[in-house]
Design an enzyme around this catalytic site. Structure first.
Site, mmCIF file in Angstrom:
data_model
loop_
_atom_site.group_PDB
_atom_site.id
_atom_site.type_symbol
_atom_site.label_atom_id
_atom_site.label_comp_id
_atom_site.label_asym_id
_atom_site.label_seq_id
_atom_site.Cartn_x
_atom_site.Cartn_y
_atom_site.Cartn_z
ATOM 1 N N CYS A 32 0.802 -1.347 -0.067
ATOM 2 C CA CYS A 32 0.218 0.106 0.043
ATOM 3 C C CYS A 32 0.649 1.241 -0.010
ATOM 4 O O CYS A 32 0.280 2.348 -0.096
ATOM 5 C CB CYS A 32 -0.913 -0.059 1.315
ATOM 6 S SG CYS A 32 -2.014 -1.197 1.410
ATOM 7 N N HIS A 89 -6.114 1.623 5.192
ATOM 8 C CA HIS A 89 -6.569 0.800 4.242
ATOM 9 C C HIS A 89 -7.441 -0.475 4.798
ATOM 10 O O HIS A 89 -6.971 -0.954 5.425
ATOM 11 C CB HIS A 89 -5.619 0.374 3.102
ATOM 12 C CG HIS A 89 -6.060 -0.710 2.365
ATOM 13 N ND1 HIS A 89 -7.258 -0.360 1.502
ATOM 14 C CD2 HIS A 89 -5.514 -1.736 1.764
ATOM 15 C CE1 HIS A 89 -7.247 -1.485 0.637
ATOM 16 N NE2 HIS A 89 -6.462 -2.365 1.029
ATOM 17 N N GLU A 94 -27.531 11.510 9.224
ATOM 18 C CA GLU A 94 -26.968 12.195 10.277
ATOM 19 C C GLU A 94 -25.504 11.945 10.195
ATOM 20 O O GLU A 94 -24.640 12.894 10.565
ATOM 21 C CB GLU A 94 -27.496 11.773 11.650
ATOM 22 C CG GLU A 94 -26.883 12.787 12.694
ATOM 23 C CD GLU A 94 -27.413 14.026 12.825
ATOM 24 O OE1 GLU A 94 -26.729 14.970 13.455
ATOM 25 O OE2 GLU A 94 -28.400 14.525 12.021
#
EC number: 4.2.1.109
Length: 240
Positions: free
Chosen positions: A99, A116, A145
């Site tokens: 990543c 991630h 909300e």
């Protein structure tokens, strides 16, 4: 790895401060594991502090990560090629996170933390969007909300109840690093986004600091789960 000094710079991950990145990343990963977001060694987290990037390793059970497992990069550092990245601490017998270039893309946008996950709810909404809107569609939801937990954009405050939240979706690739270009293109197309979904894979979420990245990730997962249930009940995600 010429920037790694004798002793592997272990002092960079040794601290009694619970807010130190080397302590926060294991704590975050344990938390995410309890939600089912990082099972089977999937997912990861990275924190930027000053001119250092702290990153969870690849292929390690995330609930078992310890501070001494953390990689440290000097920042700024090149995304490519991988051999050009300026590691100043590399744990022995562990591999850097796949990543890494995606985390770096978030830090280039001013993020202080990037997360991630392989959330099942995130994966499901990417499939529902593809079926309902086609491969170019993005996730949209309004009049809920929890949307208030997501920023409108850098320096623009938080979203409101009547706003429509939009999260771009990119296609998955066989190798994690190959997602980088698509992620950066989504960031350009949606300059105010703090997240990008990856179809059949998960999500990348970033924030100005660790607390914001974490709470935004939690808010988004709540919204994804709600969206899946709303779809099951035939309720629209965006109120007309």
């Amino acid at each position: 790895m010429s920037d790694i000094k004798d002793g592997n710079n272990d002092h960079l991950v040794e601290s009694d401060d619970p807010e130190h990145p080397a302590n926060l990343i294991p704590a975050l990963c344990r938390n995410f594991y309890s939600h089912g977001w990082v099972t089977g060694t999937g997912g990861g987290a990275s924190i930027k502090r000053d001119n250092h990037i702290f990153i969870a390793p690849s292929g390690v059970q995330k609930e078992l990560i310890q501070p001494h497992n953390i990689f440290v990069l000097s920042y700024p550092t090149p995304k490519y090629p991988p051999s050009a990245r300026q590691y100043i601490r590399k744990p022995l017998k562990l591999n850097p996170s796949a990543c890494t270039p995606l985390f770096l893309a978030a830090f280039e946008r001013g993020a202080g933390c990037c997360i991630h996950t392989h959330s099942q709810w995130a994966v499901l909404v990417t499939l529902l969007v593809e079926r309902e809107k086609g491969p170019e569609g993005c996730f949209e939801i309004s009049n809920i909300e929890q949307i208030k937990g997501i920023p409108r954009g850098k320096g623009k405050g938080m979203m409101g109840f009547y706003d429509t939240l939009k999260i771009p979706i990119i296609e998955n690739t066989a190798f994690e690093e190959d997602l980088t270009q698509s992620l950066e293109e989504a960031m350009e197309m949606y300059p105010d986004t703090y997240a990008v979904l990856v179809r059949r894979h998960g999500i990348y979420v970033w924030g100005d600091d660790v607390a914001k990245a974490k709470t935004q990730c939690e808010s988004l997962d709540y919204l994804f789960q709600l969206a899946v249930e709303m779809h099951r009940l035939g309720l629209p995600w965006v109120k007309s």
